[in-house]
Design an enzyme around this catalytic site. Sequence first.
Site, short mmCIF file in Angstrom:
data_model
loop_
_atom_site.label_atom_id
_atom_site.label_comp_id
_atom_site.label_asym_id
_atom_site.label_seq_id
_atom_site.Cartn_x
_atom_site.Cartn_y
_atom_site.Cartn_z
N TYR A 72 0.78 -1.25 0.00
CA TYR A 72 0.00 0.00 0.00
C TYR A 72 0.80 1.30 0.00
CZ TYR A 72 0.82 0.05 5.07
OH TYR A 72 1.40 0.08 6.30
N ASP A 124 -6.43 2.25 10.62
CA ASP A 124 -5.68 2.18 9.36
C ASP A 124 -6.58 1.71 8.21
OD1 ASP A 124 -4.35 1.51 11.80
OD2 ASP A 124 -2.56 0.84 10.73
N ASP A 140 -5.53 -3.75 3.72
CA ASP A 140 -4.40 -2.91 3.29
C ASP A 140 -4.21 -2.95 1.78
OD1 ASP A 140 -3.71 -2.15 5.87
OD2 ASP A 140 -2.17 -3.68 6.11
N GLY A 183 -3.79 9.60 11.81
CA GLY A 183 -3.50 10.22 10.51
C GLY A 183 -4.22 9.50 9.38
N TRP A 184 -4.16 8.17 9.41
CA TRP A 184 -4.87 7.39 8.38
C TRP A 184 -6.36 7.72 8.37
CZ3 TRP A 184 -1.61 5.82 5.12
CH2 TRP A 184 -0.52 4.98 5.40
N TYR A 208 -6.91 -11.39 11.49
CA TYR A 208 -7.19 -10.57 12.68
C TYR A 208 -8.70 -10.53 12.89
CZ TYR A 208 -2.34 -8.90 12.23
OH TYR A 208 -0.97 -8.81 12.15
#
Length: 414
Positions: A75, A180, A125, A257-258, A173
């Site tokens: 990514y 994210d 991702d 931030g993401w 997960y």
Amino acid sequence: MNFIKIKVLVFAALGAGIFLGNAQTAVSKSSEENSQSAKVVPTNLKWSERMMLSEMQRFPESWMLDFSKSPKWTYPAAIVLDASEKLYTKTGKKEYYDYISDFGAKLINEDGTIISYELEKYNIDLLNSGNVLLYLYEKEKKEKYLKALQTLRLQIDGQPRTKDGSFWHKKVYPHQVWLDGLYMGMPFYAHYTHDFTKGEDAKKAYDDVVLQFDEVQKNLLDKKTGLLYHAWDESKEQAWADKKTGLSPNFWGRAMGWYGMAMVDVLDFLPKDHPGRARLISYIKSYTDAVIKVQDKDNGLWYQVLDKAGAKGNYTEATASAMFVYVMIKSVNEGYLPKSYKKAAKKGYDGIIKNLISVEANGVVNLNKCCAVAGLGGKPYRDGSYEYYINEAIRSNDGKGTGPFILASLEFEK
């Protein structure tokens, strides 16, 4: 000496002065041009181009952008290539387009299969680089890009979810929602819908995109600070998860931030009349207010662990700082935030240039103090503790920082 003779001498002297002045200007101008041409990256360009050309110097082929040794579907390259796309639009310089095009040429086989990508892993991702293909398909109309895009869109249909509809971060997960993932999946989902989906199917898809943000606000927001935790485990089974809330223990800078970048980039494609649009803009406002509260008052930067500025080992981190600046300045430019927010954005941007940027003798620009990677769970197990975040590797010129820095620079240069 008569008057006419004096006049001639004065003109001659003045002419010589003008000639010498022009000659000196020409010499200084040509010596400046020579010194610029001797540099790999000219220092008289704007920061956006200086950083982009530096990335191209460091990583001559775009698949190398994540420090990759061989072509691999990851990514971080997509963030830098998003910046390259906007630079190409702004400048028309073909080298920026070629750099993007080369990524598609190397990573997508002629039958549309994606090098190193495995759909059945349901890793959110890996949707992010689909944004590069959306751009390339629009420009080049190659069938292989369309097939690859359809494969990535299939992943969204099969991506496992929580009981209320949030996407799991990865199949390995289970029950976990990470901040994210909103950036990794939602701009692609909205952009694909914008380009290829019509009618009721498009409405359902846009509703689904907005749902992801609604669920994150419901489950990951800390009402006291306005910050959002890195992740949430619906099952509360993970060692990192609070047994009552399921939340991870810390506010990681880049995760926030993401999330901010996800919101401002999704709004590029969410229809103006979509009812969820106003909610997303309200989330950006509360998010930005919380982020400004933890901005360092002196240098304008943000910390690896956002709310622990003075704690031992914590440091001002480049990728999160660049992302926050991008989110703020883009939100001001797009009208999502009042103009007064530009002050905090500019303070952060100036702080990055003063404290985190270094320039080599050949003009190549470096962005320093980037957290290389951080996550939760896995092997060896990442427990989300303060000690874990501050001890992850730090490096320079990570695409997760250089990409947002270029994007932020472009917003300031508008």
